[in-house]
Design a protein around this motif. Structure first.
Motif, mmCIF file in Angstrom:
data_model
loop_
_atom_site.group_PDB
_atom_site.id
_atom_site.type_symbol
_atom_site.label_atom_id
_atom_site.label_comp_id
_atom_site.label_asym_id
_atom_site.label_seq_id
_atom_site.Cartn_x
_atom_site.Cartn_y
_atom_site.Cartn_z
ATOM 1 N N LEU A 1 0.732 3.989 7.836
ATOM 2 C CA LEU A 1 0.039 3.123 6.868
ATOM 3 C C LEU A 1 0.210 1.647 7.214
ATOM 4 O O LEU A 1 -0.756 0.872 7.142
ATOM 5 N N LYS A 2 1.410 1.248 7.611
ATOM 6 C CA LYS A 2 1.639 -0.153 7.998
ATOM 7 C C LYS A 2 0.828 -0.522 9.232
ATOM 8 O O LYS A 2 0.259 -1.619 9.309
ATOM 9 N N PHE A 3 0.780 0.388 10.200
ATOM 10 C CA PHE A 3 0.001 0.130 11.409
ATOM 11 C C PHE A 3 -1.482 -0.033 11.067
ATOM 12 O O PHE A 3 -2.132 -0.990 11.510
ATOM 13 N N LEU A 4 -2.020 0.877 10.271
ATOM 14 C CA LEU A 4 -3.428 0.802 9.894
ATOM 15 C C LEU A 4 -3.728 -0.458 9.084
ATOM 16 O O LEU A 4 -4.801 -1.045 9.192
ATOM 17 N N TYR A 5 -2.781 -0.887 8.291
ATOM 18 C CA TYR A 5 -2.943 -2.087 7.464
ATOM 19 C C TYR A 5 -2.883 -3.356 8.309
ATOM 20 O O TYR A 5 -3.705 -4.262 8.151
ATOM 21 N N ASN A 6 -1.905 -3.449 9.200
ATOM 22 C CA ASN A 6 -1.612 -4.694 9.927
ATOM 23 C C ASN A 6 -2.365 -4.876 11.233
ATOM 24 O O ASN A 6 -2.459 -6.002 11.729
ATOM 25 N N ASP A 7 -2.868 -3.799 11.831
ATOM 26 C CA ASP A 7 -3.561 -3.946 13.106
ATOM 27 C C ASP A 7 -4.788 -4.834 12.922
ATOM 28 O O ASP A 7 -5.617 -4.588 12.043
ATOM 29 N N PRO A 8 -4.930 -5.901 13.733
ATOM 30 C CA PRO A 8 -6.026 -6.858 13.530
ATOM 31 C C PRO A 8 -7.413 -6.254 13.689
ATOM 32 O O PRO A 8 -8.381 -6.767 13.115
ATOM 33 N N GLU A 9 -7.540 -5.176 14.437
ATOM 34 C CA GLU A 9 -8.849 -4.550 14.606
ATOM 35 C C GLU A 9 -9.120 -3.509 13.516
ATOM 36 O O GLU A 9 -10.251 -3.373 13.046
ATOM 37 N N LEU A 10 -8.104 -2.798 13.095
ATOM 38 C CA LEU A 10 -8.303 -1.713 12.131
ATOM 39 C C LEU A 10 -8.411 -2.223 10.689
ATOM 40 O O LEU A 10 -9.341 -1.884 9.981
ATOM 41 N N GLN A 11 -7.457 -2.964 10.213
ATOM 42 C CA GLN A 11 -7.455 -3.607 8.892
ATOM 43 C C GLN A 11 -7.835 -2.671 7.736
ATOM 44 O O GLN A 11 -8.666 -2.998 6.903
ATOM 45 N N PHE A 12 -7.185 -1.502 7.669
ATOM 46 C CA PHE A 12 -7.375 -0.610 6.528
ATOM 47 C C PHE A 12 -6.460 -1.106 5.413
ATOM 48 O O PHE A 12 -5.358 -0.614 5.222
ATOM 49 N N GLN A 13 -6.938 -2.086 4.676
ATOM 50 C CA GLN A 13 -6.111 -2.787 3.698
ATOM 51 C C GLN A 13 -6.466 -2.451 2.254
ATOM 52 O O GLN A 13 -5.985 -3.098 1.329
ATOM 53 N N PHE A 14 -7.308 -1.457 2.069
ATOM 54 C CA PHE A 14 -7.652 -1.039 0.715
ATOM 55 C C PHE A 14 -7.345 0.447 0.580
ATOM 56 O O PHE A 14 -7.894 1.270 1.318
ATOM 57 N N LEU A 15 -6.454 0.770 -0.335
ATOM 58 C CA LEU A 15 -6.113 2.158 -0.618
ATOM 59 C C LEU A 15 -7.050 2.648 -1.715
ATOM 60 O O LEU A 15 -6.945 2.238 -2.866
ATOM 61 N N THR A 16 -7.982 3.501 -1.344
ATOM 62 C CA THR A 16 -8.956 4.013 -2.307
ATOM 63 C C THR A 16 -8.324 5.043 -3.225
ATOM 64 O O THR A 16 -8.549 5.030 -4.431
ATOM 65 N N ASP A 17 -7.506 5.940 -2.650
ATOM 66 C CA ASP A 17 -6.975 7.029 -3.461
ATOM 67 C C ASP A 17 -5.794 7.691 -2.761
ATOM 68 O O ASP A 17 -5.718 7.715 -1.531
ATOM 69 N N ILE A 18 -4.897 8.205 -3.579
ATOM 70 C CA ILE A 18 -3.872 9.150 -3.135
ATOM 71 C C ILE A 18 -3.990 10.332 -4.078
ATOM 72 O O ILE A 18 -4.106 10.157 -5.290
ATOM 73 N N THR A 19 -3.978 11.516 -3.523
ATOM 74 C CA THR A 19 -3.990 12.714 -4.350
ATOM 75 C C THR A 19 -3.183 13.802 -3.658
ATOM 76 O O THR A 19 -2.719 13.625 -2.541
ATOM 77 N N ALA B 1 -0.150 15.635 0.643
ATOM 78 C CA ALA B 1 -0.546 14.343 0.088
ATOM 79 C C ALA B 1 -1.717 13.842 0.924
ATOM 80 O O ALA B 1 -1.679 13.907 2.157
ATOM 81 N N ILE B 2 -2.743 13.367 0.259
ATOM 82 C CA ILE B 2 -3.950 12.906 0.931
ATOM 83 C C ILE B 2 -4.192 11.442 0.561
ATOM 84 O O ILE B 2 -4.146 11.079 -0.611
ATOM 85 N N TYR B 3 -4.430 10.623 1.584
ATOM 86 C CA TYR B 3 -4.621 9.184 1.418
ATOM 87 C C TYR B 3 -6.014 8.823 1.917
ATOM 88 O O TYR B 3 -6.369 9.171 3.044
ATOM 89 N N HIS B 4 -6.784 8.104 1.110
ATOM 90 C CA HIS B 4 -8.082 7.591 1.531
ATOM 91 C C HIS B 4 -7.955 6.087 1.691
ATOM 92 O O HIS B 4 -7.567 5.382 0.750
ATOM 93 N N LEU B 5 -8.266 5.598 2.890
ATOM 94 C CA LEU B 5 -8.153 4.178 3.211
ATOM 95 C C LEU B 5 -9.525 3.621 3.567
ATOM 96 O O LEU B 5 -10.380 4.329 4.095
#
Length: 167
Positions: free
Chosen positions: A44-62, A75-79
């Motif tokens: 999650l940190k890698f996806l959030y911080n990588d300058p190209e990826l920038q998955f910085q919005f957590l839509t859902d956890i279920t 556990a399922i995470y939607h980014l």
């Protein structure tokens, strides 16, 4: 900003994490990565911080509960990358007897409520969560209602002929 393709996301994840990514698939055109649960925060940190990826919005956890022994609870995470309108899904599975995964609240403050809801309905314990307790069900409830552990119907019913339903 250039388009972010599923190939780019997959390559960056597999280059960085290798065999921690257990499976890659794309159901309904939705890139999905099954990972080892012990690495959820690192990913999650890698996806959030990588300058190209920038998955910085957590839509859902279920959560999810399967009856097969390999993937019982998950556990399922939607980014979502808001800049490129790209979405991905992460899945992590574990045995029902060991329902623990690290809390994502250190990466996403919004994970707080989502993790409490997932705990409330599936019994998944998010280690490190600041206040993990039931949020929608009553506090003294002693089961998790979204698990597939209970009969769907009352076995004592006499007003229904199961043969009519192919059983």
């Amino acid at each position: 900003m250039a388009e972010l393709t599923k190939e780019t996301v997959t390559k960056k994840l597999t280059d960085k994490f290798g065999d921690i990514i257990l499976k890659t698939e794309e159901p309904y055109n939705f890139p999905t990565y099954t990972i080892k649960r012990d690495y959820i925060i690192d990913i999650l940190k890698f996806l959030y911080n990588d300058p190209e990826l920038q998955f910085q919005f957590l839509t859902d956890i279920t959560g999810i509960h399967y009856t097969n022994p390999e993937e019982q609870l998950g556990a399922i995470y939607h980014l979502h990358n808001l800049f490129t309108n790209t979405r991905i899904r992460l899945k992590a599975f574990f045995p029902k007897e060991d329902p623990y995964i690290d809390s994502a609240t250190a990466v996403f403050a919004a994970a707080n409520w989502m993790e409490r809801e997932t705990y409330d309905f599936y019994g998944i314990v998010f280690k490190g969560h600041p206040d993990l307790k039931r949020i929608l069900n009553v506090d003294n409830m002693d089961y998790f209602p979204m698990r597939k552990e209970y009969r769907l119907e009352d076995a004592t019913r006499t007003d229904k002929d199961d043969a009519m339903f192919g059983r």
